[in-house]
Design a protein around this motif. Sequence first.
Motif, PDB file in Angstrom:
ATOM      1  N   CYS A 459       6.023  -2.831   3.812  1.00 37.00           N
ATOM      2  CA  CYS A 459       4.807  -2.468   3.423  1.00 37.00           C
ATOM      3  C   CYS A 459       4.439  -1.098   4.269  1.00 37.00           C
ATOM      4  O   CYS A 459       3.923  -0.138   4.036  1.00 37.00           O
ATOM      5  CB  CYS A 459       3.852  -3.625   3.382  1.00 37.00           C
ATOM      6  N   ARG A 463       4.235   3.308   2.757  1.00 37.79           N
ATOM      7  CA  ARG A 463       2.977   3.671   2.335  1.00 37.79           C
ATOM      8  C   ARG A 463       2.967   5.104   1.859  1.00 37.79           C
ATOM      9  O   ARG A 463       4.016   5.887   2.249  1.00 37.79           O
ATOM     10  CB  ARG A 463       1.806   3.492   3.333  1.00 37.79           C
ATOM     11  N   GLU A 736      -7.294  -0.474   6.985  1.00 39.16           N
ATOM     12  CA  GLU A 736      -7.210  -1.221   5.928  1.00 39.16           C
ATOM     13  C   GLU A 736      -6.851  -1.023   4.678  1.00 39.16           C
ATOM     14  O   GLU A 736      -7.407   0.054   4.102  1.00 39.16           O
ATOM     15  CB  GLU A 736      -8.332  -2.266   5.654  1.00 39.16           C
ATOM     16  N   VAL A 737      -5.855  -1.459   4.020  1.00 41.57           N
ATOM     17  CA  VAL A 737      -5.191  -1.084   2.751  1.00 41.57           C
ATOM     18  C   VAL A 737      -4.875  -2.295   1.975  1.00 41.57           C
ATOM     19  O   VAL A 737      -4.394  -3.269   2.343  1.00 41.57           O
ATOM     20  CB  VAL A 737      -3.845  -0.446   3.056  1.00 41.57           C
ATOM     21  N   GLU A 738      -5.215  -2.166   0.643  1.00 39.94           N
ATOM     22  CA  GLU A 738      -5.160  -3.477  -0.521  1.00 39.94           C
ATOM     23  C   GLU A 738      -3.758  -3.077  -1.173  1.00 39.94           C
ATOM     24  O   GLU A 738      -3.396  -2.154  -1.377  1.00 39.94           O
ATOM     25  CB  GLU A 738      -6.048  -3.117  -1.478  1.00 39.94           C
ATOM     26  N   ARG A 739      -3.113  -4.160  -1.343  1.00 41.64           N
ATOM     27  CA  ARG A 739      -1.702  -4.066  -2.157  1.00 41.64           C
ATOM     28  C   ARG A 739      -1.457  -5.307  -2.741  1.00 41.64           C
ATOM     29  O   ARG A 739      -1.626  -6.385  -2.297  1.00 41.64           O
ATOM     30  CB  ARG A 739      -0.566  -3.671  -1.011  1.00 41.64           C
ATOM     31  N   GLY A 743      -2.267  -8.306  -0.361  1.00 47.47           N
ATOM     32  CA  GLY A 743      -3.793  -8.145  -0.240  1.00 47.47           C
ATOM     33  C   GLY A 743      -4.019  -7.172   0.599  1.00 47.47           C
ATOM     34  O   GLY A 743      -3.270  -6.263   0.939  1.00 47.47           O
ATOM     35  N   LEU A 744      -5.480  -7.277   1.331  1.00 43.05           N
ATOM     36  CA  LEU A 744      -5.515  -6.360   2.241  1.00 43.05           C
ATOM     37  C   LEU A 744      -5.155  -6.581   3.503  1.00 43.05           C
ATOM     38  O   LEU A 744      -4.878  -7.720   4.150  1.00 43.05           O
ATOM     39  CB  LEU A 744      -7.357  -6.637   2.594  1.00 43.05           C
ATOM     40  N   HIS A 745      -4.434  -5.439   4.134  1.00 44.18           N
ATOM     41  CA  HIS A 745      -3.675  -5.669   5.272  1.00 44.18           C
ATOM     42  C   HIS A 745      -3.738  -4.471   6.215  1.00 44.18           C
ATOM     43  O   HIS A 745      -4.083  -3.247   5.645  1.00 44.18           O
ATOM     44  CB  HIS A 745      -2.192  -5.892   4.847  1.00 44.18           C
ATOM     45  N   ALA A 764      -0.915   2.182  -1.065  1.00 43.09           N
ATOM     46  CA  ALA A 764      -0.076   1.361  -0.298  1.00 43.09           C
ATOM     47  C   ALA A 764       1.684   1.410  -0.789  1.00 43.09           C
ATOM     48  O   ALA A 764       1.773   2.328  -1.811  1.00 43.09           O
ATOM     49  CB  ALA A 764      -0.413  -0.185  -0.714  1.00 43.09           C
TER      50      ALA A 764
END
Length: 829
Positions: A459, A463, A736-739, A743-745, A764
């Motif tokens: 991940c 991105r 913070e990124v949603e995938r 989820g949020l990471h 993401a």
Amino acid sequence: MGVLSHLQVVEIGSSAATSYCARLFADFGADVQKVEPPTGDPLRRTAPVTPGGQSAWFAFLNFNKSSNIIDATDPDAIARLTTLIENCDILIDGRDVGSADCPSVDIAAIRQRRPGLTYLEASWFGREGPYAGFVATDSTVRALAGLVKLAGPVQGPPLHAPDFQTGILAGLWGFIAVASSAVARMQGGAGRSWSLSIFESSLAVSEYLIFEAFARGDVMHRIGTNRFWPGFPVGIYKTKRGWLGVTTWTPAQWRAFCDMLGLSELRDDPALVLAEDRLQHMEHIERQFIPKLRERTAQDWFEEGLKRKIPIVPVPEISDLLRDTEKKARGAIVPVLLGEEKGLTAGSMQRLTLTQPRRGGKVPSPGEQQAFANERTHLTGTALTSSGCIDADSQPLQGIRVIDFSMGWAGPLCTRTLGDLGADVIKIEAIQYPDWFRGVDRSPAYLDDHLYEKAMCYCIMNRNKRGITLDLTRPQGLILAKRLIVGADIVVSNYSVDVLPKLGLGYDVLRTLNRRLVMMSMSAFGADSVHRDCRAYGSTLEQGSGLPSVIGDPDGPPVMSHVAFGDAVGGLNGCVAVLVALIHARNTGQGQFIDLAQIECMMPFAAPWITVGSIGGMSPKRYGNRHPQFVPHGCFRCTGEDNWIMVAATDEDMWQRLAILIGRPDWGADPSLKSAEARRAVEDDIERGIAAWTRIRDADEAMSELQAAKVAAGVARMPNDLFKDRHLASRAFLQEVERAFVGLHPQPSMPIREGAGPYAIRTAAPTLGQHNRDILSGLLGLSDTEIAQLAREGIIGMAMLSEESWHKQRRCRQTNRHYSPERPAPQHL
């Protein structure tokens, strides 16, 4: 004439990062004007030095530049410097690290008059944040960046590498920023203004471990010299003659390693199949294979390992590098002239095959102008006087398309950086062969739980890309890949050198489809190397680079400093290389092939010792945690378990402040201890005094007190500590990124910025085949029916193929029977 001979670069201040950035421009023909005070850049006095007293480090950073002496006390100093800057295309500014008595000039006013000017300003920590005012050294920054604490023996202080690493890493990032601006300038518009954090640049090497800590928790600790989480064995071992670098990750590599050594009991032990499981049995395993390795030479084992496809490599001494004819032939080691001395140093690692970099050169004496046979023209006829302003929403590589055939770390970091800067990156995987950073497990549990979508390292590295699946072993997949490449600017691969050519995707084929295409192969040793078939990981690259031979105690083994140092370094060098080639392609319409050897990309870290060894024949002196110039310098224990702080006194005034702080004002006032060399005679006593002071203090408390006294200090952080780092938090470094599936990471930002905040992460990392329809329909114009047929035939998909299905598909293809994957076609779209 070099690719960048149309550019004039001015370098001010004294910083290894900005000097290396500027040298990369000089490598490809730019006219680099280095501004120095009458006494010369302080880096001219940096150890190690040649027999003639020349700094080998300065030589590596500055050959093929010109020197301009400007005395800040002269009445016309500001006017002279202003004129020099107003007539350049790029200003590289290291004054925040070291002013070098540079006259004060109004950069903002110059940029108003010259909106075409591209400006890069480097600092240790950035202009804002809790660390912004810190004094620093290479080692204190690496300690804070998580690059010290995991290396070295279990007991006692961590054992870290000598200086120069942060300057090289930050210099690469600085070049990436400025070169991407040059690409954007070719489309018109104004120049750009960048800030570069040297501290954040170093986190490119820490990223993997930082985010594995996020995913797995606090599982890392120092486990011994040349031992690293998460696998074993990954280290350096003594043989009958010479040292051998060993890396075994996969079960197949482990079995082959055991077979090579005749250790069938280890091979067949089910508890030792996985690299992570072998960590629990390190002592037992080493007791059996270390005696075996001592039966033959490192070269013998290397040749045997090649046959068995095991990532092992001899660990060279500097003298071995100097005898390496291949590295000289490839330009990884080049001649350099330092005054009257002739030596060798590390060359340009960006091996463009059509527009090659300069092979060596001369280090300018103070005030010396070097003339090159270049006809200098600016980037465009009118850009220098353009009155336009920067579009804050326009990223420099917008409109550039990249086809990404890379996996793991090095290649994906290169293409991720291009994507971060605005390029449209299309990552090509296959449901049969997905990126191995997703994991190599094909068990039902792994697939059913979609664990291949939850791998944090994947991940992080992918991105800002779009993802498509294509089976390149089948004609339909190959045709679609070629159609994508026809409309691309760049192709990047870090497969073994023969993989794409055997598929029909070699550069000789692709250039007939797209003459402006830049294609880069990022192999371990290079496409024309005699070792081209050697298997390698980032650890292998470090082991074979010469760097371990200069790390550690004088009577100890060569020492590795990271589990996979070479991956991040290779990725950044790859990004530099494709940007240079892209500038050429945009200027001429002609693409080219780049043969990047990742092992060569590690050689700049050993460059000063290459030079000293080439002139005087001297073997490098290893200092352990001490330093050839700074006394004291070391890693000292603080309160708590395994807590340490890096401390250095870089000059007489800092030494006096340190002595007063630790309660020894008599040391600071003693005239016999004014010089570093005088203090070296009592270095043991000084270190005991510092250790007594730090031992009763929390590491962060000690750092605060030392920094308040303007003494260089940095806590030795663990990778997971960086999630709570107050400076990174203040600079919004972690986004913070949603995938899906995750989820949020958090995601790390680039260390280069055009404003106060980082470049926002747009998307993401793609799930497997996430953009199949977007790309096949939107770019290539395929119908829904055609896309559905590709899914039914297993050429595309959105789920990793199980081992059983993969074998079933192969059997069906061999018998020419129709094959349909287990899952219905709609789920693959």
